[in-house]
Design a protein around this motif. Structure first.
Motif, short mmCIF file in Angstrom:
data_model
loop_
_atom_site.label_atom_id
_atom_site.label_comp_id
_atom_site.label_asym_id
_atom_site.label_seq_id
_atom_site.Cartn_x
_atom_site.Cartn_y
_atom_site.Cartn_z
N TYR A 43 0.81 -1.07 0.00
CA TYR A 43 0.08 -0.02 -0.03
C TYR A 43 0.84 1.25 0.09
CZ TYR A 43 -3.97 -3.14 1.45
OH TYR A 43 -4.76 -4.18 1.61
N LYS A 54 -5.19 4.90 0.73
CA LYS A 54 -4.13 3.93 0.56
C LYS A 54 -4.36 2.96 -0.70
CE LYS A 54 -2.65 2.84 4.90
NZ LYS A 54 -2.55 2.02 6.11
N ASP A 84 -2.09 -6.92 3.63
CA ASP A 84 -2.75 -7.51 4.45
C ASP A 84 -3.85 -8.49 4.40
OD1 ASP A 84 -4.31 -5.71 3.53
OD2 ASP A 84 -4.81 -4.67 5.30
N ASN A 179 -11.46 2.40 -0.41
CA ASN A 179 -10.91 1.35 -0.71
C ASN A 179 -11.55 0.20 -0.98
OD1 ASN A 179 -11.09 0.04 1.57
ND2 ASN A 179 -9.48 1.14 2.63
N SER A 181 -11.57 -2.55 0.49
CA SER A 181 -12.43 -3.41 1.64
C SER A 181 -13.64 -2.70 1.95
CB SER A 181 -11.37 -3.74 2.61
OG SER A 181 -10.81 -2.63 2.86
N ALA A 182 -13.64 -1.14 1.64
CA ALA A 182 -14.82 -0.71 2.03
C ALA A 182 -16.02 -0.99 1.05
CB ALA A 182 -14.53 0.77 2.04
C1 LIG Z 1 -9.84 0.84 4.02
O1 LIG Z 1 -11.20 1.57 4.40
C2 LIG Z 1 -11.42 1.22 5.63
C3 LIG Z 1 -12.53 1.93 5.94
O2 LIG Z 1 -12.45 3.18 5.98
C4 LIG Z 1 -10.41 1.28 6.70
O3 LIG Z 1 -10.99 0.69 8.07
C5 LIG Z 1 -9.27 0.32 6.30
O4 LIG Z 1 -7.98 0.56 7.01
C6 LIG Z 1 -8.65 0.79 5.01
N1 LIG Z 1 -7.69 -0.32 4.50
C7 LIG Z 1 -6.51 0.23 3.84
C8 LIG Z 1 -5.73 -0.95 3.44
O5 LIG Z 1 -6.29 1.48 3.49
#
Ligand SMILES: *[C@@H]1O[C@H](CO)[C@@H](O)[C@H](O)[C@H]1NC(C)=O
Ligand SMILES: *[C@@H]1O[C@H](CO)[C@@H](O)[C@H](O)[C@H]1NC(C)=O
Ligand SMILES: *[C@@H]1O[C@H](CO)[C@@H](O)[C@H](O)[C@H]1NC(C)=O
Ligand SMILES: *[C@@H]1O[C@H](CO)[C@@H](O)[C@H](O)[C@H]1NC(C)=O
Ligand SMILES: *[C@@H]1O[C@H](CO)[C@@H](O)[C@H](O)[C@H]1NC(C)=O
Ligand SMILES: *[C@@H]1O[C@H](CO)[C@@H](O)[C@H](O)[C@H]1NC(C)=O
Ligand SMILES: *[C@@H]1O[C@H](CO)[C@@H](O)[C@H](O)[C@H]1NC(C)=O
Ligand SMILES: *[C@@H]1O[C@H](CO)[C@@H](O)[C@H](O)[C@H]1NC(C)=O
Ligand SMILES: *[C@@H]1O[C@H](CO)[C@@H](O)[C@H](O)[C@H]1NC(C)=O
Ligand SMILES: *[C@@H]1O[C@H](CO)[C@@H](O)[C@H](O)[C@H]1NC(C)=O
Length: 622
Positions: A43, A54, A84, A179, A181-182
């Motif tokens: 990232y 990221k 991750d 991102n 995951s969101a």
């Molecule tokens: C992606 O976004 C989520 C929610 O905003 C956050 O919790 C998470 O850390 C982020 N992951 C990365 C790799 O930036």
């Protein structure tokens, strides 16, 4: 001989040529050079749309570096997963011969765990063209990890146009400030991803063409050119799900290639590039440089007044430019509600049958129109709906569930029940289901696949391991009579094809979008027919390229097995094959470093290493 599979069914003249070339190439096989790369995925924080986020970088670069190779080269890419989450890199359009072990999709490969290295190793047989790579799992492509993959012609084979004065790659795509995951969390909770936050060009936001619409201080892409020269632009839609219209103010786009096949050369003032697709244009710098020119990638088939911010804008700058670009962007096609006109463009793409591709023989040597179809598959996509309490997307009523143990690995290790070979050849009238159901395809079959889009969105479909002939597309429901309209002579061979929805469906989905809910489509959508010769053994992924639909299960695999032991069978798993699922206990901890690298070090003379350019996102060679 596997290399020249396409010719096994063509005329005796080609057959003669085939044998001739096959002999030549057997002699040269041992000398095929290797290009090697080290890819570290991690990232980094960037703010392409003014919001720090990221993104997934390759070697610290977003987008990732170029893989620059030539027909028949061996490619070795050591991938380090510093994310991750699990990772798989996929190389769509690269036709891994008999080698789905390197394909980078979950049905055939165990994922690379965080902090592990894994080395991909494959040969670029019989291919040329412009492609891009990306991470295939968990919507990761929505956060980056993509980069260009070019296969150059061998020196002995002429390209069907004068050598361009330079070469640029433009990776265009819709972009969310959330991102992956969101975005995943949204889909998991049954929500639509909604309108993207913008369109990026080579990882950068829009040039400030309008002070109200574009905030100050965004990085933007600038392409520097000399007057009078002609450049090749390789344009790829790396986005999540939005079809884009690409155009350069004041300049013609001469289409010359789509995903590895040379087209009949035609000028366009703008060109639609759907998710997952790649095109090459020649652009001549024939304007007078009174100012810079806009490079635009805007969302297609949408209401522009609502989607204005979903527009990518870069700058084309002549070395004698007299000022910056000003004024309105060049206009987008005005036919968003005219379904007939929108389909004219893809229908006009024709293969240049006299041009040579990877082989000295003309691309038209394979007379696909005279081959009898052995099997027909009608694959219907429906809008997402709820199955077992979860939002899922389906093909023929089945939402694909990835096997715990990759399918061929399961076969070879007598793991039973990893998947079923019962994917229906047409939609069945039964409840929607989740299943690991795969097409039992016939080796050496010549299949017709009808992609019937009953979804509310434009879709692109992709088949790994193959390219296919796009012989027909139309609105409404495909029927046997539709075959009368097929192009049996010079259809383009592609690896990613769009599938239209009807604009009336679009209006419904559009209203649905405003209401944050889907209205089920009532009107007929569109279909696309493709033909493919099943000469590449393995298990190959067939999927929608739109990331949200793919994530929700709109994919399957085709299993193609050669029943005979005649050298055309699948390659054995590589030494570094990863184990997981029912075979997890076989996995050795290789100190987080796999063994393929050492093979390479053992034979240094056979290989030469291509040093990666510091910034390969924009390529200029002259
Ligand atoms: C992606 O976004 C989520 C929610 O905003 C956050 O919790 C998470 O850390 C982020 N992951 C990365 C790799 O930036
Ligand atoms: C890609 O490789 C070709 C053939 O080896 C070479 O001519 C060209 O300069 C390379 N391009 C870049 C950008 O490295
Ligand atoms: C097709 O390819 C041939 C052979 O390279 C080339 O001479 C010709 O200009 C091309 N034709 C078109 C219409 O693109
Ligand atoms: C900028 O965009 C806004 C919103 O669409 C529009 O009203 C305005 O006319 C544009 N400004 C210019 C200078 O084009
Ligand atoms: C395409 O347009 C260019 C001008 O930009 C022109 O020179 C060329 O002849 C055109 N080619 C074709 C095939 O129409
Ligand atoms: C340059 O081109 C622009 C737009 O085509 C035109 O308005 C202008 O007169 C031209 N200028 C010169 C010096 O040719
Ligand atoms: C686009 O959206 C605007 C704003 O909601 C609306 O006024 C307009 O009628 C729409 N245009 C079309 C062609 O549907
Ligand atoms: C295709 O099928 C037709 C009718 O069944 C048959 O006459 C013809 O010989 C077949 N062609 C080939 C190339 O097998
Ligand atoms: C798959 O197809 C082959 C050849 O048509 C057939 O022999 C085999 O029984 C089929 N397998 C299953 C599981 O249906
Ligand atoms: C699309 O799906 C709806 C409902 O499932 C159905 O009524 C309609 O006939 C389908 N249209 C096409 C083109 O498949």
């Amino acid at each position: 001989m596997a290399l020249f599979h396409c010719f096994s069914v063509s005329s005796s003249t080609s057959l003669f040529l085939l044998i001739h070339i096959a002999l030549l190439s057997t002699l040269s096989l041992a000398a095929d050079p290797t290009v090697s790369y080290d890819f570290k995925l991690s990232y980094i924080t960037v703010s392409p749309l003014g919001v720090p986020q990221k993104v997934i970088a390759v070697n610290g670069q977003f987008p990732g570096p170029l893989v620059n190779a030539t027909t028949n080269n061996n490619v070795v890419i050591n991938v380090r997963n510093d994310l991750d989450e699990n990772l798989l890199m996929t190389w769509p359009g690269i036709q891994m011969r008999r080698n789905s072990w390197q394909d980078g999709v979950l049905g055939t490969n165990c994922p690379i765990p965080p902090n592990w290295d894994w080395t991909y190793s494959f040969q670029l047989k019989d291919q040329i063209g412009s492609f891009f790579y990306y991470p295939s799992l968990n919507l990761q492509r929505a956060s980056g990890g993509f980069g260009p993959f070019v296969i150059n012609n061998r020196a002995i084979i002429q390209i069907p146009f004068a050598q361009p004065d330079g070469d640029f790659v433009l990776l265009i795509g819709d972009w969310y400030t959330r991102n992956h995951s969101a975005l995943r969390a949204d889909l998991d909770s049954g929500k639509d991803l909604g309108m993207p936050d913008g369109v990026l060009i080579n990882g950068k936001g829009p040039y400030r063409y309008n002070t109200t619409l574009v905030p100050d201080g965004l990085p933007y892409e600038t392409i520097k050119v000399d007057p009078g020269k002609t450049y090749r632009f390789r344009v790829h839609n790396v986005g999540t799900s939005t079809s884009l219209n690409f155009r350069i103010q004041g300049h013609n786009l001469l289409l010359v290639e789509t995903e590895g096949h040379y087209t009949v050369q035609q000028n366009f003032s703008s060109f639609d590039i759907h998710v997952g697709q790649s095109c090459s244009f020649l652009v001549t710098m024939d304007q007078n440089a009174t100012s810079d020119y806009y490079i635009v990638a805007s969302a297609r088939f949408v209401n522009e007044s609502l989607w204005q911010k979903v527009t990518g804008v870069g700058i084309l700058q002549y070395s004698n430019s007299k000022g910056s670009a000003t004024g309105p962007l060049p206009e987008a096609p005005s036919d968003i509600y005219n379904q007939w006109s929108a389909m004219n463009q893809p229908k006009a793409i024709r293969q240049n049958t006299t041009a040579s591709g990877a082989r000295p023989n003309p691309q038209g040597s394979f007379h696909y129109g005279s081959i009898n179809v052995t099997d027909t598959y009608i694959l219907r996509s429906l809008p997402p709906s709820t199955i077992d309490g979860k939002l899922r997307a389906t093909l023929n009523g089945i939402s694909f569930v990835n096997p715990d143990t990759p399918m061929r690995l399961a076969d070879l290790n007598q793991v039973k029940g990893s998947y079923k070979l019962d994917f229906p050849s047409e939609p069945l009238n039964r409840p929607l289901r989740r299943d690991t159901s795969v097409i039992n395809a016939t080796y050496k079959g010549f299949i017709e696949v009808i992609l019937q889009n009953n979804d509310t969105k434009m879709q692109s479909f992709h088949m790994n391991g193959y390219s296919f002939f796009v012989v027909g597309m139309d609105w409404g429901i495909w029927s046997e009579n539709s075959r009368g309209s097929y192009n049996k002579w010079d259809s383009i061979s592609r690896c990613t094809i769009e599938d239209y929805f009807s604009s009336r469906d679009f209006l419904h989905s559009f209203l649905g979008y405003l209401l944050s809910a889907y209205s089920s489509a009532v009107y007929p959508g569109g279909w696309t027919a493709v033909l493919a010769s099943l000469d590449n053994v393995g298990i190959w992924n067939l999927r929608v390229e739109n990331l949200d639909r793919w994530y929700l299960g709109q994919e399957t695999y085709m299993k193609i097995t050669n029943p005979e032991e005649n050298g055309e069978t699948e390659m054995a798993p590589p030494d570094n094959v990863l184990f997981c699922g029912a075979l997890a206990s076989k996995q050795k901890d290789l100190g987080h470093k796999d063994s393929a690298g050492s093979i390479l070090q053992g034979n240094p003379n056979l290989f030469f290493t291509v040093l990666m350019a510091v910034c390969a996102a924009v390529l200029v060679f002259s």
